[in-house]
Design a protein around this motif. Structure first.
Motif, PDB file in Angstrom:
ATOM      1  N   SER A 136       0.682  -1.178   0.031  1.00  9.32           N
ATOM      2  CA  SER A 136      -0.009  -0.005  -0.073  1.00  9.32           C
ATOM      3  C   SER A 136       0.801   1.133  -0.048  1.00  9.32           C
ATOM      4  O   SER A 136       0.468   2.104  -0.704  1.00  9.32           O
ATOM      5  N   TRP A 177       0.736   3.985  -3.000  1.00  7.00           N
ATOM      6  CA  TRP A 177       0.485   5.398  -2.404  1.00  7.00           C
ATOM      7  C   TRP A 177       1.669   6.416  -2.891  1.00  7.00           C
ATOM      8  O   TRP A 177       1.314   7.623  -3.435  1.00  7.00           O
ATOM      9  N   HIS A 216      -6.506   8.768  -7.761  1.00  2.31           N
ATOM     10  CA  HIS A 216      -6.991   7.379  -7.330  1.00  2.31           C
ATOM     11  C   HIS A 216      -5.994   6.431  -6.756  1.00  2.31           C
ATOM     12  O   HIS A 216      -6.220   5.839  -5.718  1.00  2.31           O
ATOM     13  N   LEU A 217      -5.133   6.332  -7.417  1.00  2.00           N
ATOM     14  CA  LEU A 217      -3.893   5.388  -6.729  1.00  2.00           C
ATOM     15  C   LEU A 217      -3.536   5.854  -5.514  1.00  2.00           C
ATOM     16  O   LEU A 217      -3.246   5.168  -4.581  1.00  2.00           O
ATOM     17  N   GLY A 248      -5.059   7.792  -3.284  1.00  2.00           N
ATOM     18  CA  GLY A 248      -6.196   7.298  -2.320  1.00  2.00           C
ATOM     19  C   GLY A 248      -6.288   5.968  -1.932  1.00  2.00           C
ATOM     20  O   GLY A 248      -6.395   5.694  -0.684  1.00  2.00           O
ATOM     21  N   ARG A 249      -6.196   5.302  -2.732  1.00  2.00           N
ATOM     22  CA  ARG A 249      -6.393   3.760  -2.660  1.00  2.00           C
ATOM     23  C   ARG A 249      -4.957   3.186  -1.761  1.00  2.00           C
ATOM     24  O   ARG A 249      -5.194   2.467  -0.804  1.00  2.00           O
ATOM     25  N   LEU A 303      -5.642   4.265   1.761  1.00  2.00           N
ATOM     26  CA  LEU A 303      -6.818   3.580   2.541  1.00  2.00           C
ATOM     27  C   LEU A 303      -6.114   2.214   2.969  1.00  2.00           C
ATOM     28  O   LEU A 303      -6.368   1.481   3.823  1.00  2.00           O
ATOM     29  N   GLY A 304      -5.068   1.636   1.870  1.00  2.00           N
ATOM     30  CA  GLY A 304      -4.484   0.350   1.969  1.00  2.00           C
ATOM     31  C   GLY A 304      -3.747   0.478   3.331  1.00  2.00           C
ATOM     32  O   GLY A 304      -3.410  -0.586   4.344  1.00  2.00           O
TER      33      GLY A 304
END
Length: 89
Positions: free
Chosen positions: A39, A43, A53-54, A56-57, A60-61
């Motif tokens: 993650s 990030w 998008h990447l 944010g993911r 979150l990860g």
């Protein structure tokens, strides 16, 4: 009045079950560290490539993997806490 406590030698295989649960906790912690590393890479890649998008993911990860590690590490303490709460009811 009934007074019942957990019996650690009431069933065969309790020690093996404790060993299995400890191994599963270890695997959970190892997978949490792996998820944290992946993650963080996602990030960083998302932030450096201007891909929100990447990024944010990845964030979150990181949060989810840290939460999973906390839950794996605190599982025994959480169960004992709620056991004691249940005994007070």
């Amino acid at each position: 009045m009934i007074d019942i406590d957990p019996n650690s030698n009431g069933l065969p295989g309790i020690e093996q079950l404790r060993t299995i649960v400890g191994a599963v906790m270890t695997v959970g912690l190892i997978l949490s560290v792996l998820a944290l590393i992946v993650s963080a890479i996602v990030w960083a890649y998302g932030a450096n490539s201007s891909n929100p998008h990447l990024s944010g993911r990845g964030k979150l990860g990181v949060l989810i993997s840290c939460g999973a590690a906390v839950i794996c590490g605190a599982a025994v303490t959480l169960v004992n806490f709620f056991w004691n709460v249940g005994q007070g009811v």
